[in-house]
Design a protein around this motif. Structure first.
Motif, PDB file in Angstrom:
ATOM      1  N   SER A   1     -31.440  14.972  62.162  1.00 53.84           N
ATOM      2  CA  SER A   1     -32.872  14.899  61.842  1.00 53.84           C
ATOM      3  C   SER A   1     -33.706  15.421  63.006  1.00 53.84           C
ATOM      4  CB  SER A   1     -33.273  13.457  61.500  1.00 53.84           C
ATOM      5  OG  SER A   1     -33.358  12.643  62.663  1.00 53.84           O
ATOM      6  N   TYR A   2     -33.204  15.231  64.242  1.00 50.71           N
ATOM      7  CA  TYR A   2     -33.897  15.774  65.406  1.00 50.71           C
ATOM      8  C   TYR A   2     -33.840  17.308  65.394  1.00 50.71           C
ATOM      9  CZ  TYR A   2     -33.766  11.039  67.411  1.00 50.71           C
ATOM     10  OH  TYR A   2     -33.919   9.693  67.641  1.00 50.71           O
ATOM     11  N   VAL A   3     -32.691  17.841  65.005  1.00 51.60           N
ATOM     12  CA  VAL A   3     -32.556  19.302  64.905  1.00 51.60           C
ATOM     13  C   VAL A   3     -33.505  19.844  63.835  1.00 51.60           C
ATOM     14  CG1 VAL A   3     -30.995  21.222  64.383  1.00 51.60           C
ATOM     15  CG2 VAL A   3     -30.152  19.245  65.679  1.00 51.60           C
ATOM     16  N   ALA A   4     -33.547  19.171  62.688  1.00 53.70           N
ATOM     17  CA  ALA A   4     -34.428  19.600  61.599  1.00 53.70           C
ATOM     18  C   ALA A   4     -35.891  19.537  62.027  1.00 53.70           C
ATOM     19  CB  ALA A   4     -34.196  18.726  60.362  1.00 53.70           C
ATOM     20  N   ASP A   5     -36.248  18.499  62.779  1.00 52.79           N
ATOM     21  CA  ASP A   5     -37.616  18.382  63.277  1.00 52.79           C
ATOM     22  C   ASP A   5     -37.955  19.546  64.198  1.00 52.79           C
ATOM     23  OD1 ASP A   5     -40.057  16.442  63.874  1.00 52.79           O
ATOM     24  OD2 ASP A   5     -39.336  17.157  65.818  1.00 52.79           O
ATOM     25  N   MET A   6     -37.012  19.917  65.065  1.00 54.18           N
ATOM     26  CA  MET A   6     -37.245  21.035  65.984  1.00 54.18           C
ATOM     27  C   MET A   6     -37.333  22.352  65.213  1.00 54.18           C
ATOM     28  SD  MET A   6     -37.850  21.526  69.191  1.00 54.18           S
ATOM     29  CE  MET A   6     -37.268  19.980  69.928  1.00 54.18           C
ATOM     30  N   GLN A   7     -36.532  22.499  64.171  1.00 57.87           N
ATOM     31  CA  GLN A   7     -36.609  23.696  63.333  1.00 57.87           C
ATOM     32  C   GLN A   7     -37.978  23.805  62.663  1.00 57.87           C
ATOM     33  OE1 GLN A   7     -33.205  22.890  60.815  1.00 57.87           O
ATOM     34  NE2 GLN A   7     -31.940  24.403  61.873  1.00 57.87           N
ATOM     35  N   ALA A   8     -38.475  22.679  62.159  1.00 53.41           N
ATOM     36  CA  ALA A   8     -39.791  22.677  61.512  1.00 53.41           C
ATOM     37  C   ALA A   8     -40.882  23.054  62.514  1.00 53.41           C
ATOM     38  CB  ALA A   8     -40.075  21.303  60.911  1.00 53.41           C
ATOM     39  N   LYS A   9     -40.772  22.548  63.724  1.00 51.26           N
ATOM     40  CA  LYS A   9     -41.750  22.888  64.760  1.00 51.26           C
ATOM     41  C   LYS A   9     -41.647  24.366  65.128  1.00 51.26           C
ATOM     42  CE  LYS A   9     -42.353  18.330  66.978  1.00 51.26           C
ATOM     43  NZ  LYS A   9     -42.028  17.501  65.820  1.00 51.26           N
ATOM     44  N   GLN A  10     -40.445  24.889  65.117  1.00 54.27           N
ATOM     45  CA  GLN A  10     -40.249  26.310  65.403  1.00 54.27           C
ATOM     46  C   GLN A  10     -40.893  27.168  64.313  1.00 54.27           C
ATOM     47  OE1 GLN A  10     -36.173  28.051  65.248  1.00 54.27           O
ATOM     48  NE2 GLN A  10     -36.503  28.486  67.413  1.00 54.27           N
ATOM     49  N   GLU A  11     -40.703  26.784  63.054  1.00 55.43           N
ATOM     50  CA  GLU A  11     -41.299  27.513  61.940  1.00 55.43           C
ATOM     51  C   GLU A  11     -42.818  27.445  61.968  1.00 55.43           C
ATOM     52  OE1 GLU A  11     -39.442  25.723  58.570  1.00 55.43           O
ATOM     53  OE2 GLU A  11     -37.473  26.611  59.003  1.00 55.43           O
ATOM     54  N   ALA A  12     -43.345  26.363  62.561  1.00 51.65           N
ATOM     55  CA  ALA A  12     -44.796  26.214  62.682  1.00 51.65           C
ATOM     56  C   ALA A  12     -45.350  26.942  63.904  1.00 51.65           C
ATOM     57  CB  ALA A  12     -45.156  24.729  62.755  1.00 51.65           C
ATOM     58  N   GLY A  13     -44.466  27.596  64.669  1.00 53.03           N
ATOM     59  CA  GLY A  13     -44.898  28.357  65.827  1.00 53.03           C
ATOM     60  C   GLY A  13     -45.056  27.549  67.094  1.00 53.03           C
ATOM     61  N   LEU A  14     -44.520  26.337  67.110  1.00 52.23           N
ATOM     62  CA  LEU A  14     -44.665  25.471  68.277  1.00 52.23           C
ATOM     63  C   LEU A  14     -43.487  25.557  69.240  1.00 52.23           C
ATOM     64  CD1 LEU A  14     -46.000  22.263  66.455  1.00 52.23           C
ATOM     65  CD2 LEU A  14     -47.304  24.193  67.384  1.00 52.23           C
ATOM     66  N   VAL A  15     -42.426  26.217  68.810  1.00 51.63           N
ATOM     67  CA  VAL A  15     -41.204  26.335  69.614  1.00 51.63           C
ATOM     68  C   VAL A  15     -40.812  27.814  69.657  1.00 51.63           C
ATOM     69  CG1 VAL A  15     -38.746  25.723  69.744  1.00 51.63           C
ATOM     70  CG2 VAL A  15     -40.417  24.028  68.974  1.00 51.63           C
ATOM     71  N   PRO A  16     -40.448  28.332  70.836  1.00 54.54           N
ATOM     72  CA  PRO A  16     -40.070  29.748  70.931  1.00 54.54           C
ATOM     73  C   PRO A  16     -38.974  30.122  69.927  1.00 54.54           C
ATOM     74  CG  PRO A  16     -40.295  28.800  73.117  1.00 54.54           C
ATOM     75  CD  PRO A  16     -40.410  27.663  72.150  1.00 54.54           C
ATOM     76  N   LYS A  17     -39.159  31.239  69.244  1.00 56.89           N
ATOM     77  CA  LYS A  17     -38.229  31.641  68.193  1.00 56.89           C
ATOM     78  C   LYS A  17     -36.840  31.969  68.725  1.00 56.89           C
ATOM     79  CE  LYS A  17     -41.683  33.383  64.937  1.00 56.89           C
ATOM     80  NZ  LYS A  17     -42.174  34.555  64.165  1.00 56.89           N
ATOM     81  N   GLU A  18     -36.763  32.394  69.997  1.00 57.53           N
ATOM     82  CA  GLU A  18     -35.478  32.810  70.547  1.00 57.53           C
ATOM     83  C   GLU A  18     -34.584  31.626  70.936  1.00 57.53           C
ATOM     84  OE1 GLU A  18     -38.447  32.882  74.001  1.00 57.53           O
ATOM     85  OE2 GLU A  18     -38.407  33.345  71.855  1.00 57.53           O
ATOM     86  N   LEU A  19     -35.101  30.413  70.859  1.00 60.28           N
ATOM     87  CA  LEU A  19     -34.328  29.239  71.249  1.00 60.28           C
ATOM     88  C   LEU A  19     -33.719  28.556  70.032  1.00 60.28           C
ATOM     89  CD1 LEU A  19     -36.680  27.673  73.956  1.00 60.28           C
ATOM     90  CD2 LEU A  19     -34.730  29.195  74.301  1.00 60.28           C
ATOM     91  N   ASP A  20     -32.444  28.216  70.127  1.00 62.32           N
ATOM     92  CA  ASP A  20     -31.722  27.544  69.043  1.00 62.32           C
ATOM     93  C   ASP A  20     -32.147  26.074  68.993  1.00 62.32           C
ATOM     94  OD1 ASP A  20     -29.825  26.155  67.502  1.00 62.32           O
ATOM     95  OD2 ASP A  20     -28.240  27.590  67.989  1.00 62.32           O
ATOM     96  N   PRO A  21     -32.701  25.609  67.856  1.00 59.09           N
ATOM     97  CA  PRO A  21     -33.144  24.208  67.751  1.00 59.09           C
ATOM     98  C   PRO A  21     -32.037  23.199  68.050  1.00 59.09           C
ATOM     99  CG  PRO A  21     -34.042  25.487  65.944  1.00 59.09           C
ATOM    100  CD  PRO A  21     -33.052  26.375  66.649  1.00 59.09           C
TER     101      PRO A  21
END
Length: 213
Positions: free
Chosen positions: A125-145
């Motif tokens: 669920s933590y990974v999924a949360d980080m993926q969602a933040k990445q899709e929202a532009g809050l996490v660099p795209k080049e980093l693996d959630p």
């Protein structure tokens, strides 16, 4: 009704005794005989309620996790606050459990035991949360959630579990409030660098406000 209440009380007593035994000695070191002694019951009664040691450890962890405040697993909106949040949850609620997980590095643990499914669901669920933040532009795209989640887990667990190493490197034990304050601040600073300039609100998020209230 009386028999049902007694059975529930006995089951709860066994789980409490088993938790103390497993968390102190790990899966391999824990003994059903010792659990029975802690609970003040006959060993055979444990097998009446739990069919095996694997079944018992899974229920112990499931019971422990469900007893924790649900807010412990709701990550802050701002990814820069996640590491500090998880560190404080570990420090305040999970120390005994984290010490138990350290046994896994040296134990020969059967598959699908130690509450693996429950723990995996939380971590995923933590990974999924980080993926969602990445899709929202809050996490660099080049980093693996998943790797970000692993990194945060390492930073928020290692200094607590290996207090001697923490002391040798920093001069402070992990239990020292001064170290805890400095490490929490450090986690926030490096997280802000990692997630900076992404339009994320830098004030405290919902989870942060809950901790401060």
């Amino acid at each position: 009704m009386g028999e049902i209440r007694n059975a529930e009380r006995t089951r709860k007593t066994i789980l409490q005794a088993a938790k103390a035994e497993f968390f102190e000695k790990g899966y391999t070191g824990a003994r059903i005989e010792s659990i029975a002694k802690r609970a003040g019951i006959n060993k055979q009664l444990i097998y009446h309620y739990f069919k095996s040691k694997d079944s018992l450890i899974n229920e112990v962890i499931d019971s422990f996790v469900t007893s924790l405040p649900s807010g412990n697993f709701v990550l802050p909106e701002n990814p820069a606050h996640i590491a500090d949040f998880r560190y404080k949850v570990n420090l305040e609620h999970l120390m005994d459990f984290l010490k138990f997980t350290a046994w896994e590095a040296i134990d020969s643990v059967p598959e699908n035991s130690n509450g693996e499914e429950r723990r995996k669901a939380i971590l995923q669920s933590y990974v999924a949360d980080m993926q969602a933040k990445q899709e929202a532009g809050l996490v660099p795209k080049e980093l693996d959630p998943a790797l970000i989640t692993l990194m945060i887990s390492s930073l928020t667990i290692y200094p607590l579990l290996y207090s001697n190493v923490t002391r040798m490197i920093t001069g402070h034990a992990a239990e020292d409030p001064e170290f805890q304050a400095k490490w929490g601040q450090f986690l926030r600073l490096i997280s802000e660098r990692l997630f900076e300039d992404r339009g994320v609100r830098q004030g405290p998020g919902p989870s942060d406000e809950r901790r401060e209230s």
